[in-house]
Design a protein around this motif. Structure first.
Motif, mmCIF file in Angstrom:
data_model
loop_
_atom_site.group_PDB
_atom_site.id
_atom_site.type_symbol
_atom_site.label_atom_id
_atom_site.label_comp_id
_atom_site.label_asym_id
_atom_site.label_seq_id
_atom_site.Cartn_x
_atom_site.Cartn_y
_atom_site.Cartn_z
ATOM 1 N N ALA A 80 -9.418 -4.806 5.149
ATOM 2 C CA ALA A 80 -9.812 -3.410 4.964
ATOM 3 C C ALA A 80 -8.583 -2.530 4.739
ATOM 4 N N ARG A 81 -7.540 -2.787 5.491
ATOM 5 C CA ARG A 81 -6.317 -1.997 5.308
ATOM 6 C C ARG A 81 -5.754 -2.192 3.906
ATOM 7 N N PHE A 82 -5.801 -3.429 3.406
ATOM 8 C CA PHE A 82 -5.266 -3.672 2.075
ATOM 9 C C PHE A 82 -6.159 -3.085 0.995
ATOM 10 N N ILE A 83 -7.470 -3.247 1.125
ATOM 11 C CA ILE A 83 -8.379 -2.722 0.104
ATOM 12 C C ILE A 83 -8.275 -1.207 -0.001
ATOM 13 N N ALA A 84 -7.999 -0.546 1.112
ATOM 14 C CA ALA A 84 -7.837 0.913 1.086
ATOM 15 C C ALA A 84 -6.670 1.330 0.193
ATOM 16 N N VAL A 85 -5.678 0.436 0.058
ATOM 17 C CA VAL A 85 -4.531 0.710 -0.814
ATOM 18 C C VAL A 85 -4.763 0.143 -2.209
ATOM 19 N N ASP B 217 2.952 -0.595 5.827
ATOM 20 C CA ASP B 217 2.631 0.183 4.637
ATOM 21 C C ASP B 217 3.435 -0.247 3.418
ATOM 22 N N ARG B 218 4.731 -0.489 3.583
ATOM 23 C CA ARG B 218 5.542 -0.806 2.414
ATOM 24 C C ARG B 218 5.136 -2.152 1.802
ATOM 25 N N TYR B 219 4.682 -3.099 2.624
ATOM 26 C CA TYR B 219 4.213 -4.381 2.107
ATOM 27 C C TYR B 219 2.850 -4.231 1.442
ATOM 28 N N LEU B 220 1.948 -3.503 2.074
ATOM 29 C CA LEU B 220 0.623 -3.273 1.491
ATOM 30 C C LEU B 220 0.738 -2.551 0.150
ATOM 31 N N GLU B 221 1.578 -1.555 0.090
ATOM 32 C CA GLU B 221 1.746 -0.797 -1.157
ATOM 33 C C GLU B 221 2.385 -1.652 -2.242
ATOM 34 N N ALA B 222 3.385 -2.465 -1.861
ATOM 35 C CA ALA B 222 4.022 -3.335 -2.845
ATOM 36 C C ALA B 222 3.045 -4.381 -3.368
ATOM 37 N N TYR B 223 2.190 -4.890 -2.489
ATOM 38 C CA TYR B 223 1.238 -5.906 -2.923
ATOM 39 C C TYR B 223 0.169 -5.313 -3.837
ATOM 40 N N ALA B 224 -0.255 -4.093 -3.577
ATOM 41 C CA ALA B 224 -1.191 -3.426 -4.480
ATOM 42 C C ALA B 224 -0.554 -3.221 -5.854
ATOM 43 N N ARG B 225 0.711 -2.848 -5.887
ATOM 44 C CA ARG B 225 1.411 -2.705 -7.173
ATOM 45 C C ARG B 225 1.588 -4.059 -7.853
ATOM 46 N N TYR B 226 1.745 -5.112 -7.058
ATOM 47 C CA TYR B 226 1.846 -6.479 -7.581
ATOM 48 C C TYR B 226 0.570 -6.823 -8.355
ATOM 49 N N GLY C 133 -7.654 -0.395 -3.763
ATOM 50 C CA GLY C 133 -8.713 0.280 -4.498
ATOM 51 C C GLY C 133 -8.214 1.358 -5.445
ATOM 52 N N PRO C 134 -7.450 2.340 -4.960
ATOM 53 C CA PRO C 134 -6.964 3.384 -5.871
ATOM 54 C C PRO C 134 -6.066 2.840 -6.983
ATOM 55 N N GLU C 135 -5.263 1.823 -6.662
ATOM 56 C CA GLU C 135 -4.364 1.245 -7.665
ATOM 57 C C GLU C 135 -5.164 0.574 -8.782
ATOM 58 N N MET C 136 -6.231 -0.130 -8.430
ATOM 59 C CA MET C 136 -7.068 -0.772 -9.436
ATOM 60 C C MET C 136 -7.921 0.245 -10.192
ATOM 61 N N ASP C 137 -8.374 1.266 -9.499
ATOM 62 C CA ASP C 137 -9.181 2.295 -10.143
ATOM 63 C C ASP C 137 -8.394 2.979 -11.255
ATOM 64 N N ARG C 138 -7.111 3.136 -11.030
ATOM 65 C CA ARG C 138 -6.238 3.740 -12.049
ATOM 66 C C ARG C 138 -6.251 2.929 -13.335
ATOM 67 N N LEU C 139 -6.468 1.614 -13.216
ATOM 68 C CA LEU C 139 -6.456 0.720 -14.375
ATOM 69 C C LEU C 139 -7.864 0.367 -14.858
ATOM 70 N N GLY C 140 -8.881 0.965 -14.241
ATOM 71 C CA GLY C 140 -10.249 0.657 -14.630
ATOM 72 C C GLY C 140 -10.694 -0.728 -14.213
ATOM 73 N N VAL C 141 -10.152 -1.234 -13.096
ATOM 74 C CA VAL C 141 -10.462 -2.577 -12.602
ATOM 75 C C VAL C 141 -11.261 -2.450 -11.309
ATOM 76 N N ARG C 142 -12.371 -3.178 -11.225
ATOM 77 C CA ARG C 142 -13.203 -3.152 -10.026
ATOM 78 C C ARG C 142 -12.591 -4.013 -8.914
ATOM 79 N N VAL C 143 -12.948 -3.693 -7.677
ATOM 80 C CA VAL C 143 -12.529 -4.482 -6.517
ATOM 81 C C VAL C 143 -13.772 -5.028 -5.828
ATOM 82 N N PHE C 144 -13.798 -6.335 -5.636
ATOM 83 C CA PHE C 144 -14.838 -6.993 -4.847
ATOM 84 C C PHE C 144 -14.210 -7.476 -3.543
ATOM 85 N N LEU C 145 -15.014 -7.670 -2.539
ATOM 86 C CA LEU C 145 -14.563 -8.287 -1.294
ATOM 87 C C LEU C 145 -14.770 -9.786 -1.403
ATOM 88 N N GLY C 146 -13.765 -10.545 -1.078
ATOM 89 C CA GLY C 146 -13.900 -12.000 -1.140
ATOM 90 C C GLY C 146 -12.564 -12.665 -1.396
#
Length: 471
Positions: free
Chosen positions: A252-257, A202-211, A259-272
């Protein structure tokens, strides 16, 4: 060059709406032809363009910003460099690029490996910085923005910071046999498809989403808005250059984290980007209740072309992008331009809304830091300080130059070896028809578009774009 007059001159119909068209052959690129008059149907037509049932809307045509592209352009005079940038990006002028890709940190055509935070265990990202990019990527994109203020951008990483990975290294494979490249990877650091090289805690996934969020915010401060991100370039591929393999479950585990971080900034997430013909991988992520709702589109490249049709059929609501045209071998020859046309036809025919060329510019030979030679739209001779446009530049121009924002693909019906085409309708009602004659002799074609008939003769071994004005 063959005659551009109608194949049946006695059937011409006087019409102020004459058709303009341009032809490219191996030896004669971008030759404007005398206008075509409209005619009447004489026998069974070769092509019928269906204007009544438009398909997908084209979101944009683009290329990728990378460091070696900017350093190549930096070898030219200011006048030549600005002329190229204007030709690539000025709306309606040359190539008309509008939707481009950029890396998050180093990619395979960077000057070398780097990330925005290489300080071990910096979960607070206190050392995050895009300073490295201010020498190359930031000025490259800002230079393009001078010619296209509404330039749109999306981004993907090639590798997370090394301390977030299980192997602690930016790459995942040894250099190719016989290569003089050294990436310093050890045997115990090698990656493999079907595994997760990212540390799924979790701490790595959350840090990478903030990255990702810090990246979007930092570029925003430079006047560069990133509107969409994909979590990983070629997530199945262990490479000698920056790379990171993920399983669909790991993504999937990363996108779940993310997604909300990007949504806060108005940025879309695609798979790929999906580079395998494995639509089951995409279905797995979309079916994940925590990740699926965040995925607004899917990106495909290379062998991913084998998955796009199935995904388009199963998920017509998703935006589908072609994310990287296959990059060739640095020869920039006519053979590969012909191959690239087949890629364009495949992706658009199966629902792609965007088409992305790879290298905008490279020096002669196109060799990367990691020893891979690739093609580009512009080739720079570093010794002479000169440049040339490649065959693929003109092929891309046959499409991008004529499409207006909001253009829609049109279905076509064709017979007897005349299927080699793409058709689009612009918002003003005009139709853009791109065709290849792959024969070694001229090819007369009778084309029905709505109530109009045109009968061009396509030059041997050529690409042609015909622009039919609104009725």
């Amino acid at each position: 060059m063959t005659s551009s007059s109608p194949a049946n001159p006695g059937t011409a119909v006087t019409d102020a709406r004459a058709v303009s068209w341009v032809v490219t052959t191996q030896d004669a690129p971008w030759r404007e032809q005398p206008p075509l008059d409209f005619g009447r149907v004489t026998g069974m037509p070769n092509v019928i363009v269906d204007t009544a049932s438009p398909k997908q809307t084209v979101d944009g045509i683009g290329g990728c910003f990378n460091e070696l592209g900017w350093t190549a352009l930096g070898l030219l005079s200011e006048g030549d460099r600005e002329g190229i940038l204007s030709d690539l990006f000025t709306p309606g002028a040359g190539l008309n690029l509008s939707l481009c890709r950029m890396p998050v940190g180093a990619n395979d055509f960077s000057t070398d490996w780097y990330s925005y935070d290489e300080v071990d265990a910096d979960f607070g990202l206190e050392h995050f910085s895009i300073d490295h990019d201010r020498a190359t990527l930031v000025p490259f994109i800002q230079a393009a923005q001078r010619y296209r203020g509404d330039l749109r951008l999306w981004a993907s990483p090639w590798s997370p910071p090394t301390w977030m990975k299980t192997n602690g290294h930016y790459a995942a494979a040894r250099p190719w046999d016989g290569s003089d490249v050294d990436n310093g990877i050890r045997d115990d650091q090698l990656g493999a498809e079907g595994t997760d090289m990212f540390i799924l805690e979790d701490r790595y996934l959350e840090a990478y989403a903030r990255y990702f969020a810090r990246f979007v915010e930092a570029y925003g401060e430079e006047g560069i808005r990133v509107e969409m991100v994909m979590p990983q370039n070629e997530f199945n591929s262990a490479q000698v250059f920056p790379s990171c393999v993920w399983t669909a479950e790991g993504l999937a585990r990363f996108i779940a984290v993310l997604g909300p971080e990007m949504d806060r900034l108005g940025v879309r997430v695609f798979l790929g980007t999906e580079e395998r013909p494995h639509d089951a991988q995409i279905e797995s992520v979309l079916a994940d209740p925590a990740a699926g709702p965040w995925v607004q589109g899917v990106g495909f490249q290379w062998a991913g072309k084998g998955a796009i049709a199935a995904v388009h059929h199963a998920h017509p609501e998703l935006a589908l992008y072609q994310t990287e045209q296959e990059c060739g071998d640095g020869r920039n020859d006519w053979r590969f331009a012909r191959y690239s046309w087949g890629l364009m036809r495949h992706f658009f025919t199966h629902g792609a809304e965007a088409y992305t060329y790879w290298n905008l510019a490279l020096t002669e030979g196109g060799v990367s830091r990691w020893g891979w030679a690739q093609n580009s739209l512009v080739v720079v001779d570093p010794e002479q300080g000169t440049f040339r446009y490649t065959h693929e530049y003109f092929l891309m121009r046959h499409l991008g130059h004529f499409l207006q924002p909001g253009a829609q693909r049109l279905a076509t019906m064709s017979w007897t070896g005349h299927e080699n085409l793409l058709a689009f309708r612009n918002p003003d009602g005009g139709v853009v028809l791109v065709m290849q004659n792959d024969l070694a002799e001229p090819l007369p074609v009778q084309i029905v578009i709505g109530g109009d008939v045109i009968t061009p003769t396509l030059s041997a071994d050529s690409f042609a774009t015909l622009v039919i004005p609104p009725a």
